[in-house]
Design an enzyme around this catalytic site. Structure first.
Site, PDB file in Angstrom:
ATOM      1  N   VAL A   1      53.180  76.278  19.999  1.00 39.21           N
ATOM      2  CA  VAL A   1      54.079  77.199  19.303  1.00 39.21           C
ATOM      3  C   VAL A   1      55.454  77.211  19.958  1.00 39.21           C
ATOM      4  CG1 VAL A   1      54.496  79.630  18.773  1.00 39.21           C
ATOM      5  CG2 VAL A   1      52.234  78.655  18.401  1.00 39.21           C
TER       6      VAL A   1
ATOM      7  N   MET B   1      45.920  76.161  24.573  1.00 37.28           N
ATOM      8  CA  MET B   1      47.115  75.327  24.404  1.00 37.28           C
ATOM      9  C   MET B   1      47.969  75.748  23.207  1.00 37.28           C
ATOM     10  SD  MET B   1      47.092  73.244  26.907  1.00 37.28           S
ATOM     11  CE  MET B   1      48.410  72.174  26.342  1.00 37.28           C
ATOM     12  N   ARG B   2      47.530  76.781  22.478  1.00 39.27           N
ATOM     13  CA  ARG B   2      48.298  77.167  21.297  1.00 39.27           C
ATOM     14  C   ARG B   2      49.694  77.624  21.667  1.00 39.27           C
ATOM     15  NH1 ARG B   2      44.766  80.219  18.801  1.00 39.27           N
ATOM     16  NH2 ARG B   2      44.107  78.644  17.304  1.00 39.27           N
ATOM     17  N   ALA B   3      49.836  78.312  22.793  1.00 38.26           N
ATOM     18  CA  ALA B   3      51.150  78.810  23.207  1.00 38.26           C
ATOM     19  C   ALA B   3      52.117  77.658  23.445  1.00 38.26           C
ATOM     20  CB  ALA B   3      51.020  79.664  24.469  1.00 38.26           C
TER      21      ALA B   3
ATOM     22  N   ASP C   1      46.760  86.096  19.178  1.00 38.24           N
ATOM     23  CA  ASP C   1      47.093  84.723  19.556  1.00 38.24           C
ATOM     24  C   ASP C   1      47.346  83.845  18.347  1.00 38.24           C
ATOM     25  OD1 ASP C   1      47.306  82.578  21.571  1.00 38.24           O
ATOM     26  OD2 ASP C   1      45.499  81.816  20.599  1.00 38.24           O
TER      27      ASP C   1
END
Length: 685
Positions: A279, A274-276, A193
């Site tokens: 990105v 929420m990283r996706a 991730d």
């Protein structure tokens, strides 16, 4: 310095080239993880793109590559003058698999600190990679704590070093690229991730494309400088386009419609956190800038999803990465309809891969070689099981198992039951193998248990108290007259640390007719799959030996890729006699070879059987002798007793005694159903 292969000369691998270019345009995307079989130009592409990065202006003499006029106020070499500076090419820094923590983040000069009272810091690879590229080949083989350190630095843009009372912080912003061959093992999901984008690469199966790969590679090997010169105009075009996209990036607008599509896509594919979303937003913005636009379109969002989401939606290490593109298109269309179509008409050259001139410039594709196209071995023909019926019912007979006049049919592969959290099985004693999470071992990380003189002249982690104790009795003889400590090299002591190691877990699975009852084999596969998951989490190598019919087969040579073991287990056929001795002897041979290859990695033998032995002459006696041979080699063993039903013969327990190991039932493998688990395998007295 050798001439790198030109980025523009790469053949195919469009996704790989695009992902690398997007990170060059916007390092905030978060790096690239390149997954693929050997010989697919992964390393060549990374080295090629580094040569295209714009040069950087640095403060002369600064070891941390500070930018003139915008220097890091906390730079250990600061403060810096606001003027001056010199330009140099962006660096490509490679992190070797065997690197130490000190080599990665930097180290304090302990000898100078103790002898001279000077706190001197030697920068590591993170400092060298600042404003350049940090390349980690075989990142899946890198120790987990090193992966954590470099991913934290990549996320924060800084490296923090806390050692022996000295605190150092320096900027560390770089383009992070990792490459890996999934056959050699997977990264943990939480580490996957942390990479912004992931690309799957494979060798082309098109003849013309493969011919062109070989033609270009041979031309490059014959005359690297001349080959690079012929591609110089194309290289300059790509370099100029990257610089133009970087300049345009701050002007790109990410509208509400595109944001809603990003959020809806991440929600639809159930990615964690929420990283996706972040990105994807950065990637879509970089795609628009690369295409020469100032507005993010739906096509940018779609391409960003294909690069940023596949590795984030895996629920366990055996899930294949990828996205359902039909579902992706439906999600984007629905989000666009809900938000209203406010995207401008992109025109004929507005796709995410198109350039400002509509030419759709292709970024790279190196090819070091071709993939291995070998097919999995064909399973041997099954034989009907003979002998007494098992507790689950009579064994299939030759008449029931084969058509008249034809060879016997093997039983269809049974599906595995749902995996569960398995109990911890460990190897007794204290090892010194590769870092992992299974058995006790002396490791570079862990709790300090003692001190010793440095081995081979390498200090490693200093044990400060032991060093002071070693030097203290000789201070008067050495003429000490002030507050400083008179220190010599032979006073230094390294810390002895105890942590956990990874082991070689070799599964020996009985696939004979006595195990062929569908419900039983499903339970067995579920148990082995659970142990494979446990091996994945504990960073073990795994191997799989199966036995049935007239012999045994090494279905999976020892590897770090536990998903390969799961794939072989899924299609495991059953039927035939039970050549227990052949299975144990095959395991003994595999372990003998692995000891020669990697003597520090201790093995753990897991035999999954009901204990019956019906194949060959004197099968029971032969099985016992084979088990005692394994015990004499010092192999830690556990027997998973698969016998079921009201009548039990206890053959698995006898086998465990011959192996000098322990026997557990399928039910006892579950960590949540046993109140007192035996964590070490104890040899019989």
């Amino acid at each position: 310095m050798s001439t790198p292969y030109p980025f523009s000369a790469l053949v195919g691998q469009e996704d790989l080239r695009l992902a690398l270019v997007l990170n060059a345009v916007s390092p905030a995307v978060g790096g690239v993880l390149v997954r693929g079989e050997k010989g697919t130009a992964k390393s060549t592409a990374v080295r090629a793109v580094a040569a295209l990065l714009p040069g950087v202006r640095v403060v002369p003499g600064c070891r941390f590559s500070c930018e003139p006029g915008a220097a890091d106020p906390e730079c250990p070499d600061g403060p810096h003058s606001e003027e001056g500076g010199a330009e140099r090419p962006a660096r490509l820094v490679e992190l070797p698999v065997g690197a130490s923590e000190d080599r990665l983040v930097g180290a304090l000069d302990i000898e100078r600190a103790l002898a001279e009272g000077i706190k001197s810091f030697e920068p590591g690879l993170l400092a060298a990679a600042h404003r350049g590229v940090l390349y980690v080949d075989e990142v899946n083989l890198l120790h987990d704590h090193l992966v954590d350190l470099l991913l934290d630095a990549a996320a924060m843009g800084a490296s923090y070093v806390e050692r022996e009372g000295v605190s150092v912080r320096h900027a560390a912003r770089f383009l992070l690229v990792g490459t890996m061959n999934p056959e050699e093992g997977e990264l943990r999901p939480q580490l996957l991730d942390r990479f912004g984008l992931t690309v799957e690469v494979a060798a082309s199966r098109e003849t013309d494309e493969r011919v062109e790969v070989v033609r270009r590679r041979l031309a490059y090997d014959a005359d690297p400088a001349g080959f690079a010169g012929r591609w110089a105009p194309q290289e300059e075009q790509v370099r100029a386009r990257i610089a133009a996209a970087r300049a345009l990036l701050p002007e790109v607008r990410l509208g509400d419609a595109a944001l809603r599509q990003i959020a809806a896509t991440c929600a639809a594919f159930e990615v964690d956190g929420m990283r996706a979303d972040i990105v994807m937003a950065r990637t879509a913005t970089a795609l628009a800038a690369w295409a020469g636009r100032t507005v993010v379109l739906a096509e940018d969002v779609r391409q960003a999803a294909l690069l940023a989401l596949p590795h984030r939606r895996r629920r366990n290490p055996f899930d294949a990465p990828g996205l359902d593109e039909d579902k992706l298109d439906e999600t984007l269309a629905r989000a666009k309809a809900e938000a209203g179509d406010d995207d401008p008409d992109p025109g004929p050259d507005g796709g995410p891969g198109g350039g400002p001139d509509g030419g759709g410039e292709q970024p790279p594709q190196p090819q070091d070689g071709a993939g291995d196209g070998s097919a999995p071995p064909t399973a041997p023909q099954a034989e009907p099981e003979e002998g007494p019926a098992g507790a689950d019912g009579p064994a299939p007979s030759a008449a029931a198992d084969a058509p008249a006049g034809g060879p016997p049919r093997e039983q269809p592969a049974a599906p595995a039951e749902e995996p569960f959290r398995a109990r911890t099985l460990t190897v007794p004693g204290l090892g010194e193998g590769a870092a992992g999470r299974r058995s006790r071992a002396r490791t570079a990380q862990g709790r300090t248990t003692g001190a010793r003189r440095p081995a081979g002249g390498t200090l490693g982690k200093l044990h400060l108290a032991a060093t002071v104790r070693a030097a203290a009795p000789y201070q008067r003889a050495r003429g000490r007259s002030g507050p400083g400590l008179v220190l010599r090299r032979d006073d230094l002591r390294s810390a002895v640390r105890e942590g956990r190691e990874g082991n070689l877990v070799l599964f020996v699975v009985d696939a004979s007719g006595s195990m062929a009852a569908r419900q039983r084999m499903s339970a067995v596969k579920g148990a082995v799959l659970s142990l494979l998951l446990d091996a994945y989490q504990r960073r073990d190598k795994v191997g799989l030996v199966t036995f049935r019919g007239t012999g045994a087969e090494l279905a999976l040579p020892p590897t770090s890729s536990v998903d390969a073991g799961a794939a072989r287990l899924e299609t495991l056929p059953t039927g035939g006699r039970t050549p227990l001795a052949a299975g144990l002897l095959k395991a003994h041979e595999v372990l003998r070879i692995e000891r020669l290859r990697d003597p520090s990695r201790r093995p753990l033998l897991v035999v999954v059987t009901d204990g019956r032995a019906t194949g060959g002459p004197e099968p029971v006696a032969l099985g016992a002798r084979a088990a005692r041979l394994l015990a004499a080699s010092g192999t830690a063993a556990v027997v998973v007793d698969c016998e079921s039903g009201p009548v039990r013969l206890g053959l698995a327990g006898a086998l465990a005694a011959d192996l000098a190991g322990v026997a557990v039932t399928l039910g006892e493998l579950r960590a949540d159903t046993v109140s007192a688990l035996v964590k070490d395998i104890r040899r019989a007295a």
